[in-house]
Design an enzyme around this catalytic site. Sequence first.
Site: not given
Ligand code: NDP
Length: 276
Positions: A19, A68, A89, A132-134, A218
């Site tokens: 960033s 976030k 964000n 999740g959050g994204a 993402l």
């Molecule tokens: P969160 O921690 O909020 O959510 C993670 C998600 O991944 C949950 O749904 C979780 O499932 C799932 N998960 C984690 N481990 C596993 C696994 N081993 N098998 C299956 N599912 C799994 O993360 P965010 O939502 O904040 O971020 C998600 C991705 O998006 C990241 O890679 C982040 O870097 C990317 N991102 C990119 C952006 C960009 O500008 N390019 C902006 C924002 C995010 P469960 O609910 O079951 O735990």
Amino acid sequence: MTLIDRYAVFGSPIKHSKSPRIHKIFAEQTGQALEYGAQEVPAGQFPAAVAAFFAGGGKGLNCTIPLKELAWVYADIKTERARISKAVNTLTLQADGSILGDNTDGIGLVTDLMRNHSVTLAGSKILILGAGGASRGIIAPVLEQSVHSIVIANRTIDKAIDLAAEFQKKGSITGCGFDDLKNRQFDLIINATSTSLSGQLPPLPEALLAKNGVCYDLAYSNEPTVFVRWGLGNKALKSLDGLGMLVEQAAEAFFIWRGIRPKTRPVIELLNAERM
Ligand code: NDP
């Protein structure tokens, strides 16, 4: 004495954040005088660090993992898209001293898909992996593009079902587990899990991607992510990662702060060239 306007990104870990670089290029490109730094801020220190930043003359902040949701709580006022996504964000100091919270992730993704990669969302059957959050941040902006439907699949099934229920008034959206994806096909599969960060992949059945379908992770990295490779292996028309989304969400934040839209294409091209 005129002080230069200060901005920053807070997160943990933050060392590898792109960033500061992106905003520096935007500022040069648009002739804006500003500083943009990166600060390691663990969740427990977030409220104190934000208060100190704005008390010290800071104008705006970006917040990334794991801050976030905390930024959403911190903001005095929220935009509609931040309110819906329950994650912020971008924090902005307002003229009256209050802090405005926004979420530019969803518009960043939609802009990258539609404008940069000419992906048609209207009428598309879309699968979002992760709840999740994204995932929460991208659902409303994607639904607004007249898509056919969205399915959210998540490891923790209840989270997918609950998240889909929150958006049901905005369009056709359902939640399920990965096992429920057998014998289904999608035009666009968006990986919003964090599995790519650890080199893993959710369990995906064969033939999940329709002919000429598109995959979008993402996450981003210098090498193609596991999910980008999965897309290529499943004959995706395009298999993309989230670098363009990162630049587009930054451009939206820059616009909120400075009232000028920077050109994103040259920045994406530069960052892409650097990872080859
Ligand atoms: P969160 O921690 O909020 O959510 C993670 C998600 O991944 C949950 O749904 C979780 O499932 C799932 N998960 C984690 N481990 C596993 C696994 N081993 N098998 C299956 N599912 C799994 O993360 P965010 O939502 O904040 O971020 C998600 C991705 O998006 C990241 O890679 C982040 O870097 C990317 N991102 C990119 C952006 C960009 O500008 N390019 C902006 C924002 C995010 P469960 O609910 O079951 O735990």
